[in-house]
Design an enzyme around this catalytic site. Structure first.
Site, PDB file in Angstrom:
ATOM      1  N   SER B  54       0.854  -1.199   0.000  1.00 45.25           N
ATOM      2  CA  SER B  54       0.000   0.000   0.000  1.00 45.25           C
ATOM      3  C   SER B  54       0.884   1.241   0.000  1.00 45.25           C
ATOM      4  O   SER B  54       2.102   1.154   0.116  1.00 45.25           O
ATOM      5  CB  SER B  54      -0.908  -0.008   1.223  1.00 45.25           C
ATOM      6  OG  SER B  54      -1.863  -1.038   1.105  1.00 45.25           O
ATOM      7  N   HIS B  56       0.735   3.381  -2.591  1.00 43.85           N
ATOM      8  CA  HIS B  56       0.892   3.772  -3.994  1.00 43.85           C
ATOM      9  C   HIS B  56      -0.453   4.133  -4.619  1.00 43.85           C
ATOM     10  O   HIS B  56      -0.580   4.178  -5.839  1.00 43.85           O
ATOM     11  CB  HIS B  56       1.510   2.630  -4.796  1.00 43.85           C
ATOM     12  CG  HIS B  56       2.803   2.129  -4.241  1.00 43.85           C
ATOM     13  ND1 HIS B  56       3.885   2.943  -4.068  1.00 43.85           N
ATOM     14  CD2 HIS B  56       3.176   0.890  -3.802  1.00 43.85           C
ATOM     15  CE1 HIS B  56       4.895   2.239  -3.554  1.00 43.85           C
ATOM     16  NE2 HIS B  56       4.481   1.001  -3.366  1.00 43.85           N
ATOM     17  N   HIS B 218       9.417   3.459  -3.462  1.00 47.53           N
ATOM     18  CA  HIS B 218       9.454   3.373  -2.002  1.00 47.53           C
ATOM     19  C   HIS B 218      10.546   4.266  -1.465  1.00 47.53           C
ATOM     20  O   HIS B 218      11.007   4.097  -0.346  1.00 47.53           O
ATOM     21  CB  HIS B 218       9.732   1.938  -1.554  1.00 47.53           C
ATOM     22  CG  HIS B 218       8.891   0.940  -2.235  1.00 47.53           C
ATOM     23  ND1 HIS B 218       9.273   0.325  -3.403  1.00 47.53           N
ATOM     24  CD2 HIS B 218       7.661   0.462  -1.936  1.00 47.53           C
ATOM     25  CE1 HIS B 218       8.310  -0.506  -3.780  1.00 47.53           C
ATOM     26  NE2 HIS B 218       7.318  -0.436  -2.919  1.00 47.53           N
TER      27      HIS B 218
END
Lengths: 330, 330
Positions: B54, B56, B218
């Protein structure tokens, strides 16, 4: 200042050039800074024009297209569009049935739209206007006499735009726009400020654990500052402010709007809290928008806007729309 | 840490609850953390499943719906989904024609999707998979052997999803997904880091005038750090990296993607530069997306993804789609 720009003085024009590249359904007049629906004017249809300072994208240019606006006039960042722009837009969308101006309640916007409307009227274009003033946070503010216009603008543009597509008269479209505004309320919360490119520094300061309750879309002060709290509490502060001003009931159209820098997952968390609040009051979150619709550059935070629907307004909300930022059902 | 959350440990579940409230076309299994298309499974149609960490959003849950995914499995923030989730999703969308897994190339994702695929196969569900690895910035990275999967995931999900709606076989849908990935390249630039809720501090540090070129989704390091430069230069760095790896020609599908905290106007400025670059190389920005599609929480910056289209891929891109984050033409 770290921004994806070339020159602080050309931000608006260069962004418009990008919109023109990305959206073949638009015709962008770079010289006059007006975003037109490519097919404008539509003979016999009321034309819809909105506008305001830039920095709130997708408002207003992202809402130009079938079922919504015919043209948008972006001013410089956080600055009202000038009367010439508005005149260009108004004449450009007049298909003989008159033109509706949708104006957020900021003093500069109101004056410039009024001036443009008068000059257009002298040239034979019938103009009506709807003033949007949905923000319950404060009465009178940095740029406003009376309440500020914020999120309800999206609802007014969508619903009035849908009615205009049916061939309704200027008076009918204006009346429905006013009805949407009258049935809508907003409240915003900021977690961070934003930086206007030409200024190069944040519009205000917030402590590392502070939020601003009742923030305006240009970073104007709200009601108070408070320590950061769980989303549930912040959503409740916003919804209490709305509910106190306009008791919530029945089917509601709800927007949980990002300010530009808020992760989508956080907006969904807020939306879940807002929906729970509505149910607690006996109202229903019947229609919704969750995302970035009326932003303040890269500000972090959210605003919530609620419109108490009627059957007619629901039908118009559900009607097809085809714009860069809102698109469905066609 | 200022975030619109209630509890760092429940961010994903609470965001899913908001999605379920906002999108009646979805069925969200909160216990197993799977977002299903309400109508799934579709008998005779290949099912499409994607997933990943999660943070994104709207990837992947925002792409569940007609013409795109049948289910998405969100892991914890920046963490792979577990095999059980993927198994639940895969079985839940199997309409008898098999299931395609669309997997971004991160070691954890790849392993967990493989494990789930094997277990589903043992239970008689035919599974194929497409690995997305479009990011040209670095080979091997913090969480990856080989290239990272980023923006092209949206193109693979949309185009494979459109083909699946036509009744194509699992082998055909997988082959087209692979073709889209092979014809796509991405490169990202970060202006700021982001903060994972459970960590409470930024994933990395950037100086007040520094950007990271080739950033991962990330916050994994890219190729180099550099001083902030005009959008034109940053766009050129990104496009040079793409063009060096895959010479640009013909009609291109272009996404200029925000990382979550970037104002839309800035993305349009970058898009104008990207379009100019393509024309300079003799290529055409024939289709485009400009906005937040594959984000990194509230990170500021952009990524650009280019797919060299064919007539078939263009037709599939243009086909109707109806998901929370991508919707047109139906």
């Amino acid at each position: 200042m770290k921004k994806l720009i070339n020159d602080p003085e050309h931000v608006v024009t260069e962004a418009l050039a990008g919109m023109a590249e990305a959206h073949p359904g638009l015709r962008v007049d770079l010289e006059n800074k007006v975003i037109f629906r490519r097919s404008a004017p539509s003979p016999g249809k009321v034309g819809l024009v909105s506008g305001g300072g830039s920095g709130h994208e997708p408002l207003h240019g992202g809402f130009v297209g079938y079922g919504m606006l015919d043209a948008a006039c972006p001013g410089e960042v956080f600055t009202s569009p000038v009367p010439d722009q508005i005149i260009e837009a108004t004449k450009g969308v007049d298909g003989g049935a008159g033109v509706l101006h949708i104006v957020k309640n900021y003093t500069g916007d109101v004056l410039n739209f009024e001036m443009a409307a008068e000059l257009c009227a002298e040239e034979g274009v019938e103009v009506a206007s709807v003033l949007v003033n949905d923000d319950v946070a404060v009465k009178d503010s940095l740029y406003t006499a009376g309440r500020r216009g914020t999120g309800a603008t999206v609802f007014v543009e969508k619903i009035a735009g849908a009615l205009a597509e049916t061939g309704a008269s200027l008076a009918e479209v204006a009346k429905t726009g006013e009805e949407v505004n009258a049935r809508s309320r907003s409240f915003g919360v900021a977690l961070s400020p934003c930086t206007v490119p030409a200024a190069g520094r944040p519009t205000f300061e917030l402590g590392p654990s502070e939020v601003e309750l009742g923030i305006g879309i240009h970073g104007e002060p709200g009601r108070t500052r408070a320590p950061i709290a769980p989303a549930r509490e912040l959503a409740r502060v916003a919804m209490d402010a709305v509910h106190t001003d306009m008791p919530l009931s029945g089917d509601c159209l709800v927007m949980v709007n990002g300010m530009g820098g808020t992760p989508l997952a956080e907006l969904y968390i807020v939306f879940a809290e807002v929906a729970a609040y509505l149910r607690e009051k006996g109202a229903t979150p019947a229609r919704s928008l969750v995302g970035n619709y009326v932003t303040s550059l890269e500000m972090r935070g959210f605003s919530v806007t609620v419109c108490r629907l009627t059957d007619d307004l629901t039908r118009l909300w559900d009607a097809p729309v085809e714009t860069p930022a809102l698109r469905w059902g066609r």
